[in-house]
Design a protein around this motif. Structure first.
Motif, PDB file in Angstrom:
ATOM      1  N   UNK A  72       0.868  -1.135  -0.075  1.00 52.01           N
ATOM      2  CA  UNK A  72       0.031   0.162  -0.054  1.00 52.01           C
ATOM      3  C   UNK A  72       0.690   1.139   0.010  1.00 52.01           C
ATOM      4  N   UNK A  73       1.909   1.094   0.788  1.00 45.65           N
ATOM      5  CA  UNK A  73       2.933   2.497   1.026  1.00 45.65           C
ATOM      6  C   UNK A  73       3.457   2.373  -0.603  1.00 45.65           C
ATOM      7  N   UNK A  74       3.850   1.531  -1.058  1.00 45.26           N
ATOM      8  CA  UNK A  74       4.739   1.486  -2.415  1.00 45.26           C
ATOM      9  C   UNK A  74       3.798   2.197  -3.625  1.00 45.26           C
ATOM     10  N   UNK A  75       2.503   1.885  -3.378  1.00 39.23           N
ATOM     11  CA  UNK A  75       1.504   2.356  -4.453  1.00 39.23           C
ATOM     12  C   UNK A  75       0.939   3.513  -3.832  1.00 39.23           C
ATOM     13  N   UNK A  76       1.375   4.162  -2.800  1.00 37.98           N
ATOM     14  CA  UNK A  76       0.713   5.525  -2.275  1.00 37.98           C
ATOM     15  C   UNK A  76      -0.826   5.305  -2.101  1.00 37.98           C
ATOM     16  N   UNK A  77      -1.256   4.241  -1.784  1.00 37.32           N
ATOM     17  CA  UNK A  77      -2.587   3.957  -1.246  1.00 37.32           C
ATOM     18  C   UNK A  77      -2.732   4.143   0.202  1.00 37.32           C
ATOM     19  N   UNK A  78      -4.041   4.628   0.505  1.00 38.28           N
ATOM     20  CA  UNK A  78      -4.210   4.974   1.911  1.00 38.28           C
ATOM     21  C   UNK A  78      -5.170   3.774   2.281  1.00 38.28           C
ATOM     22  N   UNK A  79      -4.687   3.099   3.595  1.00 37.37           N
ATOM     23  CA  UNK A  79      -5.456   2.046   4.120  1.00 37.37           C
ATOM     24  C   UNK A  79      -7.055   2.477   4.454  1.00 37.37           C
TER      25      UNK A  79
END
Length: 79
Positions: A72-79
């Motif tokens: 998620x961090x690698x894809x800049x996605x917020x949990x």
């Protein structure tokens, strides 16, 4: 009757289009590009289907919650 998975066929068709669009240019880091392009929506759908529950999403994906958080961090996605 074809035994090709529809998702696999779709990827193949898109790759053929990618090569056609490249023309004479040489492709670079193709596997990394494809994995990144596929991984992001898979992560998003898993989170949507699990109503944002990271433990459930990780279980759906067959990965650990820690690995999910890294992705998620690698894809800049917020949990």
């Amino acid at each position: 009757m074809s035994t090709t998975n529809p998702l696999e066929q779709s990827v193949r068709e898109r790759l053929e289009r990618y090569f056609a669009d490249l023309g004479d240019s040489e492709p670079r880091d193709m596997l990394s590009m494809v994995i990144s392009c596929v991984e992001r929506p898979v992560l998003q759908v898993a989170l949507e289907k699990s109503a944002g529950n990271q433990s459930k999403a990780a279980e759906m994906l067959g990965i650990t919650r820690s690995t999910l958080r890294k992705k998620l961090n690698a894809h800049n996605l917020q949990p």
